[in-house]
Enzyme design. Structure first.
Site, PDB file in Angstrom:
ATOM      1  N   LYS A 101      61.328  56.780 -21.732  1.00  0.00           N
ATOM      2  CA  LYS A 101      61.127  55.746 -23.158  1.00  0.00           C
ATOM      3  C   LYS A 101      62.381  55.356 -23.571  1.00  0.00           C
ATOM      4  CE  LYS A 101      58.518  55.498 -27.355  1.00  0.00           C
ATOM      5  NZ  LYS A 101      57.498  55.874 -27.927  1.00  0.00           N
ATOM      6  N   ASN A 107      52.381  51.354 -24.026  1.00  0.00           N
ATOM      7  CA  ASN A 107      51.036  51.296 -24.588  1.00  0.00           C
ATOM      8  C   ASN A 107      49.792  51.447 -23.429  1.00  0.00           C
ATOM      9  OD1 ASN A 107      51.547  51.080 -27.367  1.00  0.00           O
ATOM     10  ND2 ASN A 107      52.254  49.261 -27.076  1.00  0.00           N
ATOM     11  N   HIS A 135      46.531  52.544 -24.394  1.00  0.00           N
ATOM     12  CA  HIS A 135      46.061  52.737 -25.762  1.00  0.00           C
ATOM     13  C   HIS A 135      45.455  51.675 -26.307  1.00  0.00           C
ATOM     14  CE1 HIS A 135      49.578  55.145 -25.196  1.00  0.00           C
ATOM     15  NE2 HIS A 135      49.862  55.370 -26.462  1.00  0.00           N
ATOM     16  N   HIS A 166      42.932  53.250 -28.733  1.00  0.00           N
ATOM     17  CA  HIS A 166      43.242  52.975 -30.204  1.00  0.00           C
ATOM     18  C   HIS A 166      41.741  52.437 -30.606  1.00  0.00           C
ATOM     19  CE1 HIS A 166      47.650  52.109 -30.745  1.00  0.00           C
ATOM     20  NE2 HIS A 166      47.341  53.385 -30.498  1.00  0.00           N
ATOM     21  N   LYS A 175      59.066  53.750 -33.803  1.00  0.00           N
ATOM     22  CA  LYS A 175      57.745  52.990 -34.457  1.00  0.00           C
ATOM     23  C   LYS A 175      57.367  53.996 -35.690  1.00  0.00           C
ATOM     24  CE  LYS A 175      55.518  50.452 -30.873  1.00  0.00           C
ATOM     25  NZ  LYS A 175      54.494  50.429 -30.118  1.00  0.00           N
ATOM     26  N   ARG A 231      58.610  46.786 -23.828  1.00  0.00           N
ATOM     27  CA  ARG A 231      58.237  48.052 -24.453  1.00  0.00           C
ATOM     28  C   ARG A 231      56.552  48.120 -24.479  1.00  0.00           C
ATOM     29  NH1 ARG A 231      60.542  50.712 -29.909  1.00  0.00           N
ATOM     30  NH2 ARG A 231      59.203  52.301 -29.979  1.00  0.00           N
ATOM     31  N   GLU A 276      59.531  45.689 -29.323  1.00  0.00           N
ATOM     32  CA  GLU A 276      58.399  45.385 -28.511  1.00  0.00           C
ATOM     33  C   GLU A 276      58.133  43.830 -28.362  1.00  0.00           C
ATOM     34  OE1 GLU A 276      55.015  48.193 -28.528  1.00  0.00           O
ATOM     35  OE2 GLU A 276      54.061  46.749 -29.124  1.00  0.00           O
ATOM     36  N   HIS A 301      44.563  61.770 -30.548  1.00  0.00           N
ATOM     37  CA  HIS A 301      45.201  60.408 -30.063  1.00  0.00           C
ATOM     38  C   HIS A 301      45.407  60.700 -28.511  1.00  0.00           C
ATOM     39  CE1 HIS A 301      47.629  57.000 -29.518  1.00  0.00           C
ATOM     40  NE2 HIS A 301      48.719  57.675 -29.240  1.00  0.00           N
ATOM     41  N   GLU A 340      50.251  61.549 -22.845  1.00  0.00           N
ATOM     42  CA  GLU A 340      51.479  60.724 -22.859  1.00  0.00           C
ATOM     43  C   GLU A 340      52.657  60.935 -22.182  1.00  0.00           C
ATOM     44  OE1 GLU A 340      51.757  58.128 -24.857  1.00  0.00           O
ATOM     45  OE2 GLU A 340      50.227  58.427 -26.473  1.00  0.00           O
ATOM     46  N   ARG A 355      64.750  51.184 -50.051  1.00  0.00           N
ATOM     47  CA  ARG A 355      64.756  50.127 -48.874  1.00  0.00           C
ATOM     48  C   ARG A 355      65.714  50.713 -47.606  1.00  0.00           C
ATOM     49  NH1 ARG A 355      66.169  47.022 -53.623  1.00  0.00           N
ATOM     50  NH2 ARG A 355      64.566  45.572 -54.042  1.00  0.00           N
TER      51      ARG A 355
END
Length: 374
Positions: free
Chosen positions: A242, A260, A263, A267, A158, A256, A252, A280, A200, A136
């Site tokens: 960032k 993206n 993206h 994606h 993330k 935030r 997000e 990517h 990026e 956990r």
């Protein structure tokens, strides 16, 4: 639309170790940017101590740097183990994640065990997700060795693995204890990986800092030549932007999402082509061209600004045309994007330059953008 405060703009740093802090209360941490940090035991001072540590890396990076990191950590942990995963986006999956858990369990790792993510974005995302889940939650440290990871994926907490139906759809927000960006590790980075990282870096200009976009245009040749001073400044400024955004919106819920930019289209390219077919950053670079065109068609920026962004991405050697998947397939894939709401695709758009926001777009306009760039 949102923009980063102008007073955060730094002057270029050419030497020494730069520290960028992410302010998240009791989850705050530093990003260290410099040369020779990976090998220096002092880099890891102040981090949680434990009898066992696990370096998670891959079969490409491990032979280059794992032993060096083990040596640097020898005085910090009694036992420093290494797990090598297969290299590639296509291995950002359950079997690779389970390998981390298996190695932890076989070594009787306890909840004080510290994980070190040594590699690019795939390694960082999976190590962070494993750390979030094992018992956990155990501490982890990001030691990114690619430009893309240093300026983006290692920062902000993330963590995720991919699903065949969508990228990064299974994961958690889980912050590292520290991020260590050693510029020396970029010397062994293949050129296509460097270019993917520059995608990026470029994104931060259109969404948050028009002045930085101009700096990138003036210094792109130096970046492509791996000039250390240019890379240092590009990484530092990217991390500052960032860090500020994540500090405002850790999970997000709003702001935030501007990170993206490019993206949503990107994606879709990655999922549609099969993970690993495009890097990517290659998909994001192409996606930024499409998102800039969408922004222009929505009247948020002029055509000249859209062409300016495309030209900069072209200069890096990144693709500016997407694969011909067909508009229906693009839209199908984008509808499972994490920013979609009730099946409605929401795009990160720019306008004016240096500011970004999120909004839906008419289906016909989206289809025109796809047709123009595939």
């Amino acid at each position: 639309m949102a923009s980063i405060p102008a007073q955060l703009s730094p002057s270029p740093s050419t030497s020494g170790t730069a520290t960028v802090s992410i302010d998240l209360g009791d989850r705050s941490y530093d990003i260290l940017i410099g040369e020779g940090l990976l090998d220096e035991p002092a880099t890891y001072a102040g981090l949680p101590k434990s009898s066992t540590a696990l370096i998670v890396t891959n079969t490409t990076v491990g032979p280059l740097y794992a032993a060096r990191l083990q040596k640097a950590l020898a005085g910090h942990h009694k036992k420093v183990l290494v797990t090598e995963l297969p290299d590639g986006e296509q291995y950002k999956d359950w079997p690779a994640l389970n390998q981390i858990f298996t190695d932890l369990l076989e070594q009787a790792a306890d909840r004080k065990t510290v994980l070190y993510a040594l590699g690019g974005g795939v390694v960082g995302d999976m190590t962070g997700f494993a750390a979030a889940c094992y018992m956990r939650g155990v501490p982890f440290v990001q030691v990114p060795t690619t430009l893309l990871a240093q300026v983006d994926s290692s920062v902000g907490g993330k963590t995720a693995i991919n699903h065949p139906a969508g990228k990064n759809m299974i994961g958690a927000f889980y912050q590292p204890q520290r991020v260590v960006c050693d510029l020396v590790t970029l010397d062994t980075l293949p050129q296509n990986e460097l270019l993917a990282g520059l995608a990026e870096v470029i994104k931060y200009g259109p969404i948050a800092d028009a002045e930085f976009l101009g700096w990138l245009e003036a210094n792109m040749d130096a970046l492509l030549a791996r000039d250390r001073a240019a890379l240092r400044h590009a990484i530092r400024r990217s991390c500052e932007i960032k860090a500020w955004v994540v500090g405002q919106d850790e999970k997000e819920s709003g702001l935030r999402a501007i990170l993206n930019y490019g993206h949503t289209f990107g994606h879709a390219i990655e999922a549609g082509m099969g993970y690993g077919a495009w890097l990517h950053g290659e998909a994001v670079g192409c996606g930024m061209v499409m998102a800039a065109d969408l922004s222009a068609r929505l009247g948020l920026i002029d055509e000249a600004t859209s062409r300016r962004i495309r030209h900069l991405i072209e200069r890096t050697g990144l693709p500016v045309r997407g694969p011909a998947l067909g508009a229906d397939r693009y839209i199908e894939l984008m509808q499972v994007d994490k920013k979609a709401e009730d099946g409605e695709i929401r795009f990160v758009v720019i306008g004016p330059l240096g500011q970004a926001g999120m909004r839906p777009a008419p289906d016909a306009v989206v289809r025109d953008v796809i047709a123009a760039h595939t």
